[in-house]
Design a protein around this motif. Structure first.
Motif, PDB file in Angstrom:
ATOM      1  N   PRO A 117     -32.600 -10.330 -76.797  1.00  0.00           N
ATOM      2  CA  PRO A 117     -31.872  -9.057 -76.785  1.00  0.00           C
ATOM      3  C   PRO A 117     -32.744  -7.815 -76.634  1.00  0.00           C
ATOM      4  O   PRO A 117     -32.283  -6.785 -76.152  1.00  0.00           O
ATOM      5  CB  PRO A 117     -31.136  -9.047 -78.134  1.00  0.00           C
ATOM      6  N   ARG A 157     -30.806  -4.038 -70.768  1.00  0.00           N
ATOM      7  CA  ARG A 157     -30.920  -5.078 -71.779  1.00  0.00           C
ATOM      8  C   ARG A 157     -29.610  -5.860 -71.848  1.00  0.00           C
ATOM      9  O   ARG A 157     -28.577  -5.386 -71.374  1.00  0.00           O
ATOM     10  CB  ARG A 157     -31.286  -4.455 -73.128  1.00  0.00           C
ATOM     11  N   HIS A 159     -27.255  -6.420 -73.946  1.00  0.00           N
ATOM     12  CA  HIS A 159     -26.029  -5.805 -74.463  1.00  0.00           C
ATOM     13  C   HIS A 159     -25.425  -4.801 -73.482  1.00  0.00           C
ATOM     14  O   HIS A 159     -24.271  -4.391 -73.636  1.00  0.00           O
ATOM     15  CB  HIS A 159     -26.292  -5.133 -75.820  1.00  0.00           C
ATOM     16  N   GLU A 160     -26.191  -4.427 -72.469  1.00  0.00           N
ATOM     17  CA  GLU A 160     -25.701  -3.497 -71.452  1.00  0.00           C
ATOM     18  C   GLU A 160     -25.146  -4.233 -70.230  1.00  0.00           C
ATOM     19  O   GLU A 160     -24.752  -3.597 -69.260  1.00  0.00           O
ATOM     20  CB  GLU A 160     -26.843  -2.572 -71.016  1.00  0.00           C
ATOM     21  N   GLN A 166     -25.084 -11.460 -67.545  1.00  0.00           N
ATOM     22  CA  GLN A 166     -26.055 -12.143 -68.398  1.00  0.00           C
ATOM     23  C   GLN A 166     -26.308 -13.576 -67.904  1.00  0.00           C
ATOM     24  O   GLN A 166     -27.446 -14.045 -67.902  1.00  0.00           O
ATOM     25  CB  GLN A 166     -25.547 -12.173 -69.844  1.00  0.00           C
TER      26      GLN A 166
END
Length: 259
Positions: A117, A157, A159-160, A166
């Protein structure tokens, strides 16, 4: 449905030529436990996976498909038989050599994205190379990122990023070292239908356009229909295979197995 036939097992130390495909198994047995409680997960499995092809492994729950993938990838040991990755026999390979081979010549895409993360997408993609102390082929990184539609997301990253993005990062990470094979363990299990289709299309393109060999375990006939070949298992044994199949044909074959 074509019935899969087992190939003879070369004796240990044999001078017979090694299989030339991406991955091969000969006479593989694997059990858990002992005595009356023993579970025979794999029973005399012999199979070849050709290079530059996308293969799905399917079967009812408990058929041995995940065990087979773990053994083929060198993540689990076998009781008998022989295994090869890219022409290198991994049966009995010392742990350090097996770890190095997996790091350099095998890619993995799991149901969980397994991204760090705190790292950017680019850092996650290049992490295996960094851990091995190697240097990144920047041109190949650009090509992989462009092919997977990640060029403008490399500085983000996890979470973005969306779930599909992902998983694209995970696919890019697997492709970066140009491995002999990529193993996918239910790689679309955490994705919605539309995003899952996108990732499966990317895996198929990776095989057809980038020459990647892919072996995927899945329970989903729609996911399996993206593969060039579907291998069917039941009770630890190979029971058949399908080529270029539709979800309906795959579902019908599974129904005959009691899946």
């Amino acid at each position: 449905m074509t019935i899969a036939m087992n190939s003879p097992v070369p004796p240990a130390g044999s001078t017979s030529p090694a299989p030339t495909g991406a991955v091969a198994a000969r006479g593989v047995f694997k059990s858990y436990g002992s005595g009356e409680t023993a579970v025979h997960a794999l029973r005399d499995v012999s199979l070849d996976f050709e290079r530059e092809r996308f293969t799905a492994i399917m079967g009812p729950s408990g058929s041995g498909k995940s065990t087979l993938m773990h053994c083929l990838a060198g993540l689990d040991s076998i009781d008998a038989g022989r295994l090869w990755i890219g022409g290198t026999e991994i049966t009995g390979l010392p742990d350090a050599a097996l770890t190095r081979l997996r790091r350099e010549r095998v890619g993995f895409v799991f149901q969980a994205f397994n991204l760090v993360p705190t790292l950017t997408a680019e850092q996650n993609i290049t992490l295996p190379v960094a851990l091995a102390g190697g240097s990144v082929d920047q041109e190949w990184l650009k090509q992989v990122s462009s092919t997977l539609g990640l060029t403008d997301r490399l500085a983000h990253r996890p979470h973005e990023l969306s779930g599909g993005q992902q998983q694209r990062v995970a696919v890019a990470r697997a492709l970066l070292t140009r491995p002999d094979v990529i193993f996918g363990d239910e790689p679309t299990g955490n994705l919605d239908t539309a995003t899952g289709a996108e990732v499966l299309s990317l895996l198929r393109r990776s095989s057809r356009e980038m020459g990647q060999s892919i072996i995927m375990v899945t329970h989903d006939p729609i996911a399996a229909s993206y593969a060039d070949r579907v291998v069917l298992m039941k009770d630890g044994s190979l029971v058949g295979e399908l080529e270029q199949s539709t979800p309906e044909a795959i579902l019908g074959a599974l129904a005959k197995l009691g899946a």
